[in-house]
Design an enzyme around this catalytic site. Structure first.
Site, PDB file in Angstrom:
ATOM      1  N   ARG A  39     -63.776  30.843 -82.315  1.00 56.68           N
ATOM      2  CA  ARG A  39     -63.332  31.972 -82.385  1.00 56.68           C
ATOM      3  C   ARG A  39     -63.842  31.979 -81.133  1.00 56.68           C
ATOM      4  O   ARG A  39     -63.836  32.609 -79.686  1.00 56.68           O
ATOM      5  CB  ARG A  39     -64.039  32.842 -82.799  1.00 56.68           C
ATOM      6  CG  ARG A  39     -62.857  33.634 -84.238  1.00 56.68           C
ATOM      7  CD  ARG A  39     -63.292  34.856 -85.448  1.00 56.68           C
ATOM      8  NE  ARG A  39     -62.171  34.906 -85.901  1.00 56.68           N
ATOM      9  CZ  ARG A  39     -63.105  35.285 -86.891  1.00 56.68           C
ATOM     10  NH1 ARG A  39     -63.809  36.432 -86.930  1.00 56.68           N
ATOM     11  NH2 ARG A  39     -61.575  36.265 -87.104  1.00 56.68           N
ATOM     12  N   GLY A 380     -57.278  38.016 -91.421  1.00 56.35           N
ATOM     13  CA  GLY A 380     -56.210  39.773 -91.486  1.00 56.35           C
ATOM     14  C   GLY A 380     -55.170  40.513 -90.873  1.00 56.35           C
ATOM     15  O   GLY A 380     -54.580  40.786 -91.982  1.00 56.35           O
TER      16      GLY A 380
END
Ligand code: 3PG
Ligand code: MG
Length: 407
Positions: A39, A380
């Protein structure tokens, strides 16, 4: 998915401007060390671009789930050091994200500076999307850039509320994520297939229902497949399955048929008497799972069948492993199919987009993480996208205007 459009960094001149950059610095940490820098590495180009062009970059993010109060172990301070390393540039950590400390830090910045503010979730107003919290964040900057696709399913002050107060732009990573997902599901080269694994039908119900509408082939693996097999009247021994989802599984299968989406279930499985390293295993047809044994991976016939299916696809969306890949030998099915998808991708025959939950670690384990067309680091948010939901953080960026990237 409705058509959205948003401004990209192509239409932003950041020189001299204070830019509130929503990042997702919620990186995995094990034993106090960051266990995966993906990330951070993917975020770095956006920061570099803004800083190199003379912007004053104020990075804001959540980290973990401190539930609205300061939790020292959930400070972003160590993560800001990792970011500095990835950028090869000085990054100043600011121990608050709003209020005087943050205001003073923002006011003291020069062109090209980068600061990281403390965890937004130290305030309850972040998750409740409190308008005052959104205003307090907005007051630090002239411009808002959201580069946190992986947090875009949260309607929080720093992902959604703040966009109401500042001119808003998508960062490069957000732009890349959205165009990869668009190419895979909204406007894919066909035939398009999906491989969906994981433990529970109940958590992937919306996803399965949406996929059936969009893809030409849906392969179900993981423990979820056991529920589908049981729904066909097969005995699955003591395999993990959801007894109360059998009707639902039948309804999904019927709907797939009606829509012309081929539902592919395992034809053979690797079973073990116990979920344990070194437990005896057997490969059996799905119609011959012995009582007291459990299916932990797809078998070689299923793998061969899935490989054949992949050869006929132009686009593949992958979410979730086919077996319990964390424990050998139950990683073999996932490895073999992932490696075939990677091979076809490298040959330019297949476009592969993967993401969500365990998918990144499963693909890394299979040695093909970098051989897919695109692997999202979103969990998610990726799942909600596959469910066909509008993500509030993306919607907040949406607007008509010039220099917008259509979505
Ligand atoms: C993630 O890691 O998926 C995002 O950073 C969102 O985190 P959350 O599930 O704690 O909201
Ligand atoms: Mg999470």
């Amino acid at each position: 998915m409705a058509t959205l459009s948003f401004k990209t960094l192509d239409s932003l001149d950041p020189r001299g401007k204070r830019i509130l950059l929503r990042a997702d610095l919620n990186v995995p940490v094990r034993d106090g060390a960051i266990s995966d820098l993906t990330r951070i590495e993917r975020l770095a180009p956006t920061i570099k671009e803004l800083a190199d062009k003379g912007g004053r970059v104020i990075v804001v993010s959540h980290f973990d789930r401190p539930k609205g109060k300061p939790v020292p172990e959930m400070s972003l301070a160590p993560i800001s050091e990792a970011l500095a390393k990835a950028l090869g540039k000085k990054v100043t950590f600011v121990p608050d994200c709003v209020g005087k400390v943050a205001q003073d830090a923002a006011a003291a910045m020069h062109d090209g500076d980068v600061v990281v503010l403390e965890n937004t979730r130290f305030y309850p107003g972040e998750e409740s999307n409190d308008p005052d919290m959104a205003k307090a964040l907005a007051s630090l900057a002239d411009i808002y850039v959201n580069d946190a696709f992986s947090a875009a399913h949260r309607a929080h002050a720093s992902t959604e509320g703040v966009a109401r107060h500042l001119p808003s732009f998508a960062g490069r990573l957000m732009e890349i994520e959205l165009s990869a997902l668009e190419a895979a599901l909204e406007n894919p080269a066909r035939p398009v297939g999906a491989i969906v694994g994981g433990a529970k039908v109940s958590t992937k119900l919306d996803l399965l229902n949406n996929m059936i509408e969009k893809v030409d082939m849906l392969a179900v693996g993981g423990a979820m497949a056991n529920t589908f097999l049981a729904a066909q009247g097969l005995s699955v021994g003591k395999s993990l399955k959801e007894e109360d989802m059998l009707d639902t599984a039948r309804a999904i299968a019927a709907k797939a048929k009606e829509r012309g989406c081929e539902l592919v279930l395992p034809v053979d499985v690797v079973v073990a008497s116990d979920f344990m390293a070194g437990a005896p295993t057997e490969t059996v047809s799905v119609s011959a799972i012995p009582d007291g044994w459990m299916a932990l991976d797809v078998g070689p016939k299923t793998v061969a069948f899935l490989k054949e299916k992949l050869a006929g696809l132009k686009t593949l969306v992958w979410n979730g492993p086919l077996g319990v890949f964390e424990l050998a030998p139950f990683d073999e099915g996932t490895n073999a199919v992932a490696q075939e998808a990677a091979r076809l991708t490298k040959e330019g025959k297949l476009k592969t987009v993967a993401g969500g939950g365990d998918t990144v670690s499963a693909l890394r384990h299979a040695g093909v993480l970098h051989d897919m067309s695109y692997v999202s680091t979103a969990g998610g948010a990726f799942l909600e996208w596959l469910e066909g939901k509008l993500l509030p953080g993306v919607v907040a960026l949406g607007q008509a205007g010039e220099d917008v990237a259509p979505l």
